[in-house]
Design a protein around this motif. Structure first.
Motif, PDB file in Angstrom:
ATOM      1  N   TYR A 114      -0.393   4.448 -85.184  1.00 21.75           N
ATOM      2  CA  TYR A 114      -0.420   5.753 -85.948  1.00 21.75           C
ATOM      3  C   TYR A 114      -2.087   5.633 -86.118  1.00 21.75           C
ATOM      4  CZ  TYR A 114       4.584   5.205 -86.145  1.00 21.75           C
ATOM      5  OH  TYR A 114       5.848   5.351 -86.253  1.00 21.75           O
ATOM      6  N   ARG A 115      -2.384   7.162 -86.559  1.00 15.31           N
ATOM      7  CA  ARG A 115      -3.541   7.453 -87.180  1.00 15.31           C
ATOM      8  C   ARG A 115      -3.387   8.445 -88.351  1.00 15.31           C
ATOM      9  NH1 ARG A 115      -6.843  10.064 -82.983  1.00 15.31           N
ATOM     10  NH2 ARG A 115      -6.239  12.241 -83.770  1.00 15.31           N
ATOM     11  N   LEU A 116      -3.912   8.008 -89.386  1.00 13.55           N
ATOM     12  CA  LEU A 116      -3.900   8.864 -90.544  1.00 13.55           C
ATOM     13  C   LEU A 116      -5.132   9.546 -90.622  1.00 13.55           C
ATOM     14  CD1 LEU A 116      -1.816   6.299 -91.115  1.00 13.55           C
ATOM     15  CD2 LEU A 116      -2.334   6.694 -93.479  1.00 13.55           C
ATOM     16  N   ASP A 117      -4.949  10.943 -90.606  1.00 10.32           N
ATOM     17  CA  ASP A 117      -6.164  11.568 -90.221  1.00 10.32           C
ATOM     18  C   ASP A 117      -6.919  12.294 -91.631  1.00 10.32           C
ATOM     19  OD1 ASP A 117      -6.215  11.876 -87.547  1.00 10.32           O
ATOM     20  OD2 ASP A 117      -4.671  13.237 -87.553  1.00 10.32           O
ATOM     21  N   GLU A 118      -6.176  12.398 -92.803  1.00 14.51           N
ATOM     22  CA  GLU A 118      -6.789  12.846 -93.756  1.00 14.51           C
ATOM     23  C   GLU A 118      -6.135  12.667 -95.089  1.00 14.51           C
ATOM     24  OE1 GLU A 118      -6.520  17.298 -93.406  1.00 14.51           O
ATOM     25  OE2 GLU A 118      -4.231  17.350 -93.407  1.00 14.51           O
ATOM     26  N   ILE A 119      -6.824  12.662 -96.175  1.00 14.12           N
ATOM     27  CA  ILE A 119      -6.323  12.526 -97.420  1.00 14.12           C
ATOM     28  C   ILE A 119      -6.357  13.744 -98.160  1.00 14.12           C
ATOM     29  CG2 ILE A 119      -6.490  11.245 -99.464  1.00 14.12           C
ATOM     30  CD1 ILE A 119      -8.321   9.105 -98.389  1.00 14.12           C
ATOM     31  N   LEU A 120      -5.246  14.033 -98.822  1.00 13.42           N
ATOM     32  CA  LEU A 120      -5.176  15.317 -99.652  1.00 13.42           C
ATOM     33  C   LEU A 120      -5.309  14.936-101.192  1.00 13.42           C
ATOM     34  CD1 LEU A 120      -2.100  16.973 -97.977  1.00 13.42           C
ATOM     35  CD2 LEU A 120      -4.532  17.081 -97.259  1.00 13.42           C
ATOM     36  N   VAL A 121      -5.990  15.635-101.691  1.00 14.40           N
ATOM     37  CA  VAL A 121      -6.342  15.608-103.355  1.00 14.40           C
ATOM     38  C   VAL A 121      -5.633  17.104-104.054  1.00 14.40           C
ATOM     39  CG1 VAL A 121      -7.595  15.352-105.380  1.00 14.40           C
ATOM     40  CG2 VAL A 121      -8.138  14.023-103.164  1.00 14.40           C
ATOM     41  N   ASP A 122      -4.541  16.951-104.741  1.00 19.04           N
ATOM     42  CA  ASP A 122      -4.201  18.407-105.288  1.00 19.04           C
ATOM     43  C   ASP A 122      -4.257  18.174-106.737  1.00 19.04           C
ATOM     44  OD1 ASP A 122      -2.260  19.734-102.790  1.00 19.04           O
ATOM     45  OD2 ASP A 122      -2.356  17.379-102.757  1.00 19.04           O
ATOM     46  N   THR A 123      -4.031  19.258-107.290  1.00 18.50           N
ATOM     47  CA  THR A 123      -3.681  19.614-108.706  1.00 18.50           C
ATOM     48  C   THR A 123      -2.992  20.736-109.075  1.00 18.50           C
ATOM     49  OG1 THR A 123      -4.841  19.549-111.039  1.00 18.50           O
ATOM     50  CG2 THR A 123      -5.866  20.616-109.128  1.00 18.50           C
ATOM     51  N   ARG A 124      -2.080  20.352-110.085  1.00 17.27           N
ATOM     52  CA  ARG A 124      -1.501  21.855-110.692  1.00 17.27           C
ATOM     53  C   ARG A 124      -1.928  22.271-111.974  1.00 17.27           C
ATOM     54  NH1 ARG A 124       3.205  23.872-108.123  1.00 17.27           N
ATOM     55  NH2 ARG A 124       3.724  22.944-105.938  1.00 17.27           N
ATOM     56  N   PHE A 125      -3.087  21.476-112.317  1.00 16.17           N
ATOM     57  CA  PHE A 125      -3.547  21.683-113.723  1.00 16.17           C
ATOM     58  C   PHE A 125      -3.892  23.282-113.807  1.00 16.17           C
ATOM     59  CE2 PHE A 125      -6.989  21.906-116.803  1.00 16.17           C
ATOM     60  CZ  PHE A 125      -6.228  20.956-118.071  1.00 16.17           C
ATOM     61  N   PRO A 126      -3.649  24.056-114.974  1.00 16.05           N
ATOM     62  CA  PRO A 126      -3.114  23.381-116.166  1.00 16.05           C
ATOM     63  C   PRO A 126      -1.614  23.738-116.381  1.00 16.05           C
ATOM     64  CG  PRO A 126      -4.355  25.716-116.706  1.00 16.05           C
ATOM     65  CD  PRO A 126      -4.197  25.193-115.329  1.00 16.05           C
ATOM     66  N   PHE A 127      -0.940  24.749-115.895  1.00 17.11           N
ATOM     67  CA  PHE A 127       0.448  24.890-115.974  1.00 17.11           C
ATOM     68  C   PHE A 127       1.237  25.100-114.966  1.00 17.11           C
ATOM     69  CE2 PHE A 127      -2.269  27.274-119.266  1.00 17.11           C
ATOM     70  CZ  PHE A 127      -1.900  26.464-120.334  1.00 17.11           C
ATOM     71  N   SER A 128       0.829  24.704-113.545  1.00 19.65           N
ATOM     72  CA  SER A 128       1.366  24.484-112.313  1.00 19.65           C
ATOM     73  C   SER A 128       1.747  25.929-111.907  1.00 19.65           C
ATOM     74  CB  SER A 128       2.826  23.694-112.582  1.00 19.65           C
ATOM     75  OG  SER A 128       2.760  22.418-112.921  1.00 19.65           O
ATOM     76  N   PHE A 129       0.936  26.922-112.461  1.00 20.02           N
ATOM     77  CA  PHE A 129       0.944  28.125-111.650  1.00 20.02           C
ATOM     78  C   PHE A 129       0.239  28.388-110.386  1.00 20.02           C
ATOM     79  CE2 PHE A 129       1.024  30.267-116.449  1.00 20.02           C
ATOM     80  CZ  PHE A 129       2.376  29.873-116.221  1.00 20.02           C
ATOM     81  N   PHE A 130      -0.797  27.253-110.072  1.00 16.94           N
ATOM     82  CA  PHE A 130      -1.442  27.196-108.773  1.00 16.94           C
ATOM     83  C   PHE A 130      -1.400  25.930-108.601  1.00 16.94           C
ATOM     84  CE2 PHE A 130      -3.407  30.764-111.530  1.00 16.94           C
ATOM     85  CZ  PHE A 130      -3.220  31.603-110.510  1.00 16.94           C
ATOM     86  N   GLU A 131      -1.514  25.666-107.082  1.00 17.28           N
ATOM     87  CA  GLU A 131      -1.614  24.385-106.538  1.00 17.28           C
ATOM     88  C   GLU A 131      -3.093  24.481-105.765  1.00 17.28           C
ATOM     89  OE1 GLU A 131       1.172  21.063-104.605  1.00 17.28           O
ATOM     90  OE2 GLU A 131       0.432  22.505-103.247  1.00 17.28           O
ATOM     91  N   ARG A 133      -6.087  22.369-103.477  1.00 13.26           N
ATOM     92  CA  ARG A 133      -6.004  21.268-102.711  1.00 13.26           C
ATOM     93  C   ARG A 133      -7.437  20.858-102.118  1.00 13.26           C
ATOM     94  NH1 ARG A 133      -1.543  21.457 -98.888  1.00 13.26           N
ATOM     95  NH2 ARG A 133      -0.487  20.841-100.579  1.00 13.26           N
ATOM     96  N   ARG A 134      -7.940  19.738-101.835  1.00 15.26           N
ATOM     97  CA  ARG A 134      -9.071  19.407-101.169  1.00 15.26           C
ATOM     98  C   ARG A 134      -8.606  18.498 -99.971  1.00 15.26           C
ATOM     99  NH1 ARG A 134     -14.533  18.042-103.524  1.00 15.26           N
ATOM    100  NH2 ARG A 134     -15.081  18.505-101.602  1.00 15.26           N
ATOM    101  N   ARG A 135      -9.107  18.595 -98.748  1.00 11.23           N
ATOM    102  CA  ARG A 135      -8.900  17.615 -97.711  1.00 11.23           C
ATOM    103  C   ARG A 135     -10.014  16.748 -97.342  1.00 11.23           C
ATOM    104  NH1 ARG A 135      -4.244  19.541 -95.270  1.00 11.23           N
ATOM    105  NH2 ARG A 135      -3.684  21.747 -95.892  1.00 11.23           N
ATOM    106  N   PHE A 136      -9.851  15.498 -97.263  1.00 13.04           N
ATOM    107  CA  PHE A 136     -10.839  14.694 -96.994  1.00 13.04           C
ATOM    108  C   PHE A 136     -10.623  13.803 -95.635  1.00 13.04           C
ATOM    109  CE2 PHE A 136     -10.634  15.050-101.358  1.00 13.04           C
ATOM    110  CZ  PHE A 136     -12.139  15.081-101.741  1.00 13.04           C
ATOM    111  N   ASP A 137     -11.496  14.098 -94.437  1.00 11.99           N
ATOM    112  CA  ASP A 137     -11.210  13.538 -93.334  1.00 11.99           C
ATOM    113  C   ASP A 137     -11.542  12.024 -93.225  1.00 11.99           C
ATOM    114  OD1 ASP A 137     -10.101  16.038 -92.246  1.00 11.99           O
ATOM    115  OD2 ASP A 137     -12.365  16.853 -91.677  1.00 11.99           O
TER     116      ASP A 137
END
Length: 315
Positions: A114-131, A133-137
């Motif tokens: 397998y190949r793992l292509d990208e790491i995802l960094v997510d946040t729902r701060f502060p109230f989970s109204f928005f998500e 995301r940043r992607r790192f190749d």
């Protein structure tokens, strides 16, 4: 939205994969998270959601990816995700200009490459109204070894066959097998001079091959076998290889792809399991030669074992 954007800005993520991965079993890996800004970030999730299939049974099923797949934003009628994540860790807080390590369990359900292509960094701060995301190749390739099925019954039969036992076949040994004519190029020390003088032609004393402490596993299979049966064969062979290796028995392996000669040790076992990770029942025979100084053990499916072996097992 502004606050959540500020949380993930100037973050960098890296992964350190486990030393070994076994299908369906968690293995401890590490994420490195860098916060390059002058204020802390809160409520962050680091995730490997998907892995691209390079080889193995999932490739044969024409699955490009395994793991958790997310529908496009405009495909609102589709489920938000399917499958399980490869790895994930939650970070409550990382301080300004800091760098931390976070342990995570990596799980891939099926053997293969397998190949793992990208790491995802997510946040729902502060109230989970928005998500946000940043992607790192950060592409990383990994082999996933097959899970082991206990092979105690096979091991007991092989153990009873090991040692100086006759095979009723010519080869290296101590017991007499036959007197036969000398072949060009043979070691002259094998010539039996008394019989040569009595018969008037050069003859040699052939000995009977004996089983020894090295074991060579030969996998016999064809494309007609069901996938479930083939995977059982692979898993039980993996269990046998691990058991023999744990017993300090030199062990080798022949598949349709390659032959690995008998040896022992953790590194050698990994090379055997690497081969089992990617074999396919549709592999074309490669015509590899078998060693003549090991106990030959055939493991296969019904009707697929061709030839003569010291021990045979059928799934």
């Amino acid at each position: 939205g502004v606050l959540s954007e500020a949380v993930i800005r100037n973050l960098r993520a890296e992964r350190i994969l486990p030393n070994r991965l076994v299908a369906g079993l968690p293995a401890r890996g590490t994420y490195l998270l860098h916060n390059d800004k002058n204020h802390a970030s809160l409520s962050i999730e680091i995730t490997d959601r998907m892995a691209r299939v390079l080889a193995g049974p999932e490739k044969r099923d024409q699955k490009a990816y395994i793991g958790r797949t997310t529908a496009r934003w405009w495909q609102f009628w589709k489920p938000t995700h399917s499958g399980d994540e490869i790895a994930s860790v939650y970070v409550p807080r990382i301080e300004a200009n800091d760098r931390n390590q976070y342990s995570a369990n990596f799980i891939i359900p099926a053997r293969g490459a397998y190949r793992l292509d990208e790491i995802l960094v997510d946040t729902r701060f502060p109230f989970s109204f928005f998500e946000k995301r940043r992607r790192f190749d950060t592409a990383s390739e990994v082999l996933v070894h097959p899970a082991s099925v206990p092979a105690d019954d096979w091991l007991r039969q092989i153990s009873s066959a090991l040692g100086d036992q006759p095979t009723q076949q010519p080869g290296q040994g101590h017991e007499f097998y036959e007197i036969r004519e000398y072949r060009e190029g043979e070691d002259v020390r094998k010539i039996h001079w008394k019989s040569t003088a009595r018969r008037g032609k050069t003859v040699v004393r052939e000995t009977e091959r004996e089983l020894n402490d090295a074991v060579h596993i030969v996998m016999c299979y064809d494309a007609k076998v069901p996938k479930e049966t083939f995977e059982t064969l692979v898993s039980k062979t993996a269990g046998l290889l691990r058991a023999l290796s744990d017993s300090q028995v030199p062990v080798g392996l022949t598949t349709r792809r390659d032959t690995i000669l008998p040896d022992f040790g953790r590194t050698h076992l990994d090379s055997l399991l690497d081969e089992l990770a990617v074999i396919d029942r549709f592999d074309a025979p490669s015509g590899v030669e078998l060693p003549d100084d090991a106990t030959l053990v055939a493991v296969g499916t019904s009707g697929a074992i061709q030839g003569t072996y010291d021990v045979e097992f059928v799934i």
